[in-house]
Design a protein around this motif. Structure first.
Motif, short mmCIF file in Angstrom:
data_model
loop_
_atom_site.label_atom_id
_atom_site.label_comp_id
_atom_site.label_asym_id
_atom_site.label_seq_id
_atom_site.Cartn_x
_atom_site.Cartn_y
_atom_site.Cartn_z
N ALA A 176 13.75 -4.59 12.66
CA ALA A 176 12.72 -4.07 12.31
C ALA A 176 12.78 -2.64 12.26
O ALA A 176 13.80 -1.65 12.20
N ALA A 177 12.06 -2.04 11.00
CA ALA A 177 11.34 -0.58 11.20
C ALA A 177 10.94 -0.39 11.78
O ALA A 177 9.70 -0.38 12.42
N SER A 178 11.73 1.37 12.79
CA SER A 178 10.75 1.36 13.48
C SER A 178 10.09 2.38 13.72
O SER A 178 11.07 4.22 13.06
N ARG A 179 8.46 2.93 14.04
CA ARG A 179 8.82 4.57 14.09
C ARG A 179 8.63 5.25 14.93
O ARG A 179 8.71 7.08 15.34
N GLY A 230 12.01 8.64 13.91
CA GLY A 230 10.61 7.79 13.40
C GLY A 230 9.65 8.57 13.00
O GLY A 230 9.50 9.63 14.10
N GLN A 231 8.69 7.83 12.58
CA GLN A 231 7.73 8.90 12.52
C GLN A 231 6.19 8.30 11.96
O GLN A 231 6.15 7.55 11.20
N GLN A 232 5.60 7.97 12.62
CA GLN A 232 3.94 8.14 11.78
C GLN A 232 3.23 9.16 11.38
O GLN A 232 2.84 10.25 12.54
N VAL A 233 2.93 9.00 10.35
CA VAL A 233 2.01 9.74 8.90
C VAL A 233 0.85 9.25 9.20
O VAL A 233 0.75 8.34 8.58
N GLY A 234 0.07 9.58 9.62
CA GLY A 234 -1.82 8.99 9.24
C GLY A 234 -1.97 7.48 9.85
O GLY A 234 -1.26 7.56 10.87
N ILE A 250 10.03 6.65 9.16
CA ILE A 250 8.94 7.05 8.90
C ILE A 250 7.72 6.42 7.61
O ILE A 250 7.77 6.31 6.47
N TRP A 251 6.28 5.95 8.47
CA TRP A 251 5.18 5.32 7.69
C TRP A 251 4.47 6.10 7.37
O TRP A 251 3.99 7.33 8.41
N ASP A 289 0.75 -1.01 0.18
CA ASP A 289 0.08 -0.07 0.33
C ASP A 289 0.59 1.27 -0.36
O ASP A 289 0.44 2.48 -0.30
N GLY A 290 2.29 1.38 -0.36
CA GLY A 290 2.71 2.26 -0.52
C GLY A 290 3.55 2.88 1.69
O GLY A 290 4.19 4.00 1.16
N CYS A 291 3.05 2.17 2.60
CA CYS A 291 2.91 2.67 3.91
C CYS A 291 4.51 2.63 4.55
O CYS A 291 5.69 3.65 4.66
N ASP A 292 5.38 1.97 3.66
CA ASP A 292 6.53 0.60 4.60
C ASP A 292 7.91 2.06 2.99
O ASP A 292 7.15 2.74 1.50
#
Length: 261
Positions: free
Chosen positions: A116-119, A124-128, A201-202, A93-96
């Protein structure tokens, strides 16, 4: 050339949107790799587009999952079909961030069994994404990192690299959703095997509709969250606790895993 990393992408009716995902993965990866697009049914709308790409890029192939429907079974099947010593699970879905596939794989090359890829680590960051899901994921990640010492602040993220042999030896018991990342992190923790993380960055899914069902998947996440807390287990104890469900469908090596600390 034998691939050094197998990229596992579970899909469900992604259709033409898979082309953008594949283009980004194939552009950013430098390591010799194969990309397995795992689908549950021959009529999945993703398949025709994957085959279109595969005609010009031999790294790509569509793989029909025969273990049962759902993301957990698709990931299990993909890992069992992988030809490389390292597998990376990423979403369609394009998140990674596909630029990090090589970096995660190299961490496994250096000796960790889960990368692990860590938000939630610095950088790190989570957007949405749904607010309740973000809050629960962040809380679980922080508490597991601090109290269970799992080696990553983002144990629930699916974007991870694994030592293929480690996964096949400990087995995957999840059958429902995306909790496999947490399951394998928890198992590595109980075996006292090394887990590492890098910041990511997710980004929330830009196109289409998410297939994540919190109510359906939550019991699986809770099970492995609690499992991460506990005394050290040997490989034999882990196998005995899990029973037949943990045995890989097509094991390639029957010797005992020897990387215990």
């Amino acid at each position: 050339m034998k691939p050094r990393v197998s990229v596992i992408v579970p899909v469900y009716n992604e259709g033409e949107a898979i082309l953008r995902c594949l283009e980004r993965i194939l552009r950013e990866m430098l390591l010799p790799a194969e990309v397995l697009i795992v689908h549950d049914m021959p009529e999945d709308t993703t398949v025709a587009y994957v085959e279109q790409v595969a005609r010009t890029d031999p790294r790509v192939r569509a793989v029909l999952n025969t273990y049962g429907r759902g993301p957990a079974n698709a990931i299990r099947f993909g890992i069992d079909a992988a030809a490389a010593p390292v597998v990376v699970v990423t979403m369609a879905d394009g998140c990674d961030d596909p630029r990090q596939i090589d970096e995660l794989a190299r961490l496994v090359d250096r000796g960790v069994v889960v990368a692990a890829a860590s938000r939630y680590m610095p950088g790190g960051q989570q957007v949405g994404g749904p607010r309740i899901k973000r809050m629960m994921s962040r809380w679980a990640g922080r508490s597991l990192y601090t109290l269970a010492r799992v080696g990553t602040r983002d144990a629930t993220n699916s974007f991870k690299a694994y030592d293929t042999d480690f996964v096949r030896r400990v087995g995957i018991e999840s059958r429902t959703g995306f909790e496999i990342g947490l399951e394998l992190t928890a198992k590595a923790t109980r075996l006292r095997l090394p887990v590492a993380e890098i910041p990511t960055i997710w980004l929330d899914r830009p196109l289409g509709e998410s297939h994540f069902d919190l109510g359906r998947f939550l019991p699986g996440y809770l099970r492995w969250y609690l499992f991460a807390y506990g005394r050290r287990l040997s490989p034999a104890q882990l196998a005995g606790r899990a029973g037949p469900a943990a045995v890989p469908a097509r094991p390639r090596d029957s010797t005992e895993f020897e990387k215990t600390a």
